[in-house]
Design a protein around this motif. Sequence first.
Motif, short mmCIF file in Angstrom:
data_model
loop_
_atom_site.label_atom_id
_atom_site.label_comp_id
_atom_site.label_asym_id
_atom_site.label_seq_id
_atom_site.Cartn_x
_atom_site.Cartn_y
_atom_site.Cartn_z
N ARG A 163 0.87 -1.18 0.00
CA ARG A 163 0.00 0.00 0.00
C ARG A 163 0.90 1.23 0.00
N PRO A 164 0.41 2.37 -0.46
CA PRO A 164 1.23 3.60 -0.49
C PRO A 164 1.31 4.26 0.88
N ASP A 165 2.00 3.62 1.80
CA ASP A 165 2.07 4.08 3.19
C ASP A 165 3.06 5.24 3.30
N THR A 166 2.64 6.31 3.96
CA THR A 166 3.50 7.48 4.13
C THR A 166 4.29 7.43 5.44
N GLY A 167 4.13 6.36 6.20
CA GLY A 167 4.80 6.26 7.49
C GLY A 167 6.17 5.61 7.44
N TYR A 168 6.57 5.10 6.26
CA TYR A 168 7.84 4.40 6.13
C TYR A 168 8.80 5.17 5.23
N GLY A 169 10.10 4.93 5.44
CA GLY A 169 11.08 5.33 4.45
C GLY A 169 11.06 4.32 3.32
N TYR A 170 11.45 4.76 2.12
CA TYR A 170 11.47 3.88 0.94
C TYR A 170 12.89 3.77 0.39
N ILE A 171 13.21 2.58 -0.13
CA ILE A 171 14.49 2.32 -0.75
C ILE A 171 14.24 1.89 -2.20
N GLN A 172 14.90 2.55 -3.13
CA GLN A 172 14.85 2.15 -4.54
C GLN A 172 16.10 1.33 -4.85
N TYR A 173 15.90 0.20 -5.54
CA TYR A 173 17.04 -0.66 -5.86
C TYR A 173 17.15 -0.85 -7.37
N ILE A 174 18.33 -1.22 -7.79
CA ILE A 174 18.56 -1.55 -9.20
C ILE A 174 18.15 -2.99 -9.40
N ASP A 175 17.11 -3.20 -10.20
CA ASP A 175 16.54 -4.54 -10.33
C ASP A 175 17.52 -5.48 -11.03
N SER A 176 17.63 -6.67 -10.49
CA SER A 176 18.47 -7.70 -11.10
C SER A 176 17.93 -9.04 -10.65
N GLN A 177 18.43 -10.08 -11.24
CA GLN A 177 17.99 -11.42 -10.86
C GLN A 177 18.71 -11.92 -9.61
N VAL A 191 1.62 11.14 0.03
CA VAL A 191 0.85 10.00 -0.49
C VAL A 191 0.99 9.86 -2.00
N GLU A 192 1.09 10.97 -2.73
CA GLU A 192 1.22 10.89 -4.18
C GLU A 192 2.54 10.25 -4.58
N LEU A 193 3.61 10.65 -3.89
CA LEU A 193 4.92 10.07 -4.17
C LEU A 193 4.94 8.59 -3.78
N ALA A 194 4.30 8.26 -2.65
CA ALA A 194 4.23 6.86 -2.22
C ALA A 194 3.50 6.00 -3.25
N LYS A 195 2.45 6.55 -3.85
CA LYS A 195 1.73 5.83 -4.92
C LYS A 195 2.63 5.59 -6.12
N THR A 196 3.41 6.60 -6.48
CA THR A 196 4.35 6.47 -7.60
C THR A 196 5.38 5.39 -7.30
N PHE A 197 5.89 5.37 -6.07
CA PHE A 197 6.86 4.35 -5.68
C PHE A 197 6.25 2.95 -5.82
N LEU A 198 5.01 2.81 -5.34
CA LEU A 198 4.33 1.51 -5.36
C LEU A 198 4.15 1.02 -6.80
N GLU A 199 3.75 1.93 -7.67
CA GLU A 199 3.50 1.57 -9.08
C GLU A 199 4.78 1.22 -9.82
N SER A 200 5.90 1.82 -9.43
CA SER A 200 7.15 1.61 -10.16
C SER A 200 7.68 0.19 -9.98
N GLY A 201 7.42 -0.41 -8.80
CA GLY A 201 7.82 -1.80 -8.58
C GLY A 201 9.25 -2.00 -8.12
N ASP A 202 10.07 -0.93 -8.09
CA ASP A 202 11.45 -1.11 -7.66
C ASP A 202 11.76 -0.34 -6.37
N PHE A 203 10.69 -0.10 -5.58
CA PHE A 203 10.84 0.54 -4.26
C PHE A 203 10.33 -0.42 -3.19
#
Length: 356
Positions: A151-165, A180-192
């Motif tokens: 869920r796009p939770d605003t209570g946590y810090g987020y980490i973006q990673y370089i996707d690999s196998q 909340v808008e940025l959290a939604k973007t993070f959720l949709e991107s799949g690499d946060f």
Amino acid sequence: MQNIPYIVVLAGGVGTKFWPHSRNNLPKQFLDLLGTGRSLLQNTYDRFVKLSSPDRFIVVTNHIYAHVVKEQLPDLDDAQILREPLRRNTATCIAYASYVIQKKDPDARVIVTPSDHLILHEVTFQETMALALSEAEKDSHLITIGIKPNRPDTGYGYIQYIDSQKEVKKVKTFTEKPDVELAKTFLESGDFVWNSGVFVWKNKSIIRAYEEQMPELAEVFEEGADFYDTSEEEAFVKRAYSLVKNVTIDIGIMEKSEDVYLILGDFGWSDLGSWLSIHKLKPKDKNNNVVDANAMLYDTSNSYIKVSPQKLVVVHGLDNYLINESENVLLICKLDAEKKFKEFVADAKNKGEDYI
């Protein structure tokens, strides 16, 4: 014993979001919020002692809670409880523990963990920790554990990673609690992922990171080498804490370092950050209420009622509410109003110290 990791438990928080149950004199990490018969701190110890041994634990806490730690974790001796004179955030308390460990064991491997989280799948968690400890042996790698967001939770810090196998992924960015808008973007991107606050490294690696990224802090604690585990430690630490800034490990080290790697954790994690998070975990009635009280509910749903069983509580017409009585405070508010709790506590303090 050489390969057994040190466990650094961070236990100095005040647990404001669990007021009025969590108080200044006994915050949430020392409470049995889950009804297990053990406090959150004790549950943390029980979880990690399977990966280590009692003599490898270091608990960092505010000096006013040292006696509570000793009471709840009697296997630890006094030198394993590091007493902070002031609250200076995670970069400082982890540095303190790291320099203490450096004096004991320069080749130590270390797991840093909060004291108040829930892990439901402990076998999977232990497997994740074993992988992280193995990865931490490489170069100067600093390992963090990320949790896949649901869920796009605003209570946590987020980490973006370089996707690999690979199981271990290079970290790209850290972001403190987003809107909340940025959290939604993070959720949709799949690499946060959510930042769990669990870190694994060789002690040498984090010391090197402090020297490179926070040299002033490193210099302060390096000067304590002659004082750690002596009668002069308390006086040194008081002086040291008066010289350093209030900075998180994420901002001070992890955001800046090129050596940060991520392992995805899928072991039933919750940071138990609010009454709402406890509500999600507890058994509920047919109307999605958690009732920890002698209560009669009418047209009430999605709520959490926690009141002494000596009182009969009658509730009518509420949806998404928290009713919590603890000692001399009765709190009635929206169940998802955790962002209001700092205001509640600040205003209650103006009414009298006894209320917080």
